[in-house]
Design an enzyme around this catalytic site. Structure first.
Site: not given
Ligand code: DNO
Length: 393
Positions: A236, A352-353, A274, A301, A371
């Protein structure tokens, strides 16, 4: 073109967003972790199966592990790291025995992600996460009192940070301290400022090169196991993708990933693409990064950020901000098509988020900022619309 595989993150039994809801979002696949197992300990087949069965009960599939945590000892190669490595390898084998072969991890020292405001109000009344370098400087210089914190910034930045900090009364200062430490390192751990100092102290004098060397050693040790069982490991990116608190950062720009892949060419060595984390750095051109890292992208992501002139950023809507989402999704779908034609697998993504919006705004704050359900579901719905449109054009 076919749609990418749609995922959603589930934090397990304690997640206020239940599998019952997740199933209604349109996702078929779940990103999850065994949060009850302490970092560094073994994930047994039995524990994996239990979790997997809960997900399956709702007609969903636990497709991606997010995350199989890498301990600080493993990053530093100190203390118990050898035992942790053995457990890590065995956990990969056990996951593969259960048919789970996509594993996300990160190699960020101490912290996972950093923001200064968890409730930044947008003009429409919804809220999102934001990072303000001035406020973060105030935390670093006046709360944490880290040596060298002022010198790393321009006198103008220090003056602005002081002005911000002085504008807070005592209660405001305490609340500000808590709002940053509470998400340190990426989840609520009830830390105090002294704990943060101790965590940082372990990295005194630790250079980025040394951390990179340790990452490569880690990969050289675990990727052969992953390859053997048909699994992949996806790093990540740093969030945000620039230096914070004097810590080494080694997964922030395209060259970092190119180097990581060149030094450990194993096919099991991949990136969790991401777009939200990467786009917070103006040096990252997300669309060209897809091209350059294409053969290492199996997991994504999808989210966007809006970076303002003062270097602050907030988490923009999934189709807004500086990520050209339609173009990125199109490139990922094209990549996936090529793979599918060659007998490969689908790329799996999750929104993501998301923003806190609608009645999520009035619920008690969750342990996992970013989240809440509705905002993520909106992001997923928008991206699904993009995919369906691209697929039928
Ligand atoms: C945040 C996420 C991170 C991710 C970690 C993976 O929202 O994108 O917490 O899960 O960095 O190890």
């Amino acid at each position: 073109m076919e749609s990418l595989k749609e995922g959603f993150r589930w934090y397990g039994d304690n997640d206020p967003v239940s599998l019952e809801f997740i199933r209604q979002s349109g996702a078929t696949s779940v990103y999850s972790s065994l949060h009850h197992i302490p970092y560094g300990e073994l994930w047994t087949v039995e524990e994996i199966k239990k979790h997997q069965a809960k997900v399956a009960e709702y007609g969903l599939e636990w497709d991606v592990v997010e995350s199989l945590p890498v301990t600080e000892d493993m990053k530093l190669r100190t203390g118990d790291y050898k035992r942790h490595f053995e457990n890590y390898k065995e956990s990969i084998r056990n996951l593969a025995k259960c048919g789970i072969t996509k594993i996300i991890y990160n190699f960020m020292p101490v912290l996972d992600w950093i923001r200064t405001d968890l409730h930044f109000r947008l003009p429409d009344g919804s809220q999102c996460l934001r990072f303000d370098p001035v406020q973060f400087a105030a935390f670093d210089i006046f709360v944490l009192k880290r040596e060298g914190a002022s010198q790393e910034r321009t006198p103008e930045q220090v003056a602005k940070a002081k002005e911000f900090f002085d504008s807070l009364d005592d209660a405001g200062k305490k609340a500000f301290e808590r709002s940053i430490i509470d998400v340190f390192p990426g989840c609520k751990m009830g830390l105090e400022i002294e704990d943060v100092r101790k965590m940082l102290a372990r990295y005194d004098g630790f250079t980025p090169q040394k951390l990179k060397d340790h990452l490569i050693e880690f990969l050289k040790e675990v990727t052969p196991v992953a390859e053997e069982v048909g699994a992949i490991l996806a790093i990540h990116p740093d969030d945000p993708p620039f230096a914070v608190l004097g810590l080494p950062r080694i997964a922030s720009r395209v060259e970092d990933f190119q180097e990581i892949f060149a030094e450990c060419p194993s096919k099991a060595n991949t990136i969790c693409f991401c777009t939200g984390s990467l786009s917070a750095g103006l040096h990252n051109d997300i669309s060209s990064m897809v091209d350059k890292l294409a053969d290492r992208i199996y997991i994504a992501h999808l989210r966007s950020t809006q970076v303002d002139a003062d270097g602050s950023f907030y988490e923009a809507g999934h189709l807004e901000g500086r990520v050209p989402m339609v173009e990125v999704v199109k490139k990922l779908m094209t990549l996936q098509d090529e793979r599918l034609n060659n007998g490969g697998e689908k790329i799996v993504f999750r929104p993501d988020h998301g923003r806190d919006m609608a009645d999520d705004l009035y619920k008690p704050p969750t342990a996992n900022p970013g989240y809440s359900f509705i905002g993520r579901m909106k992001g997923l719905a928008e991206i699904r619309g993009v995919m369906k449109t691209l697929a039928t054009l």
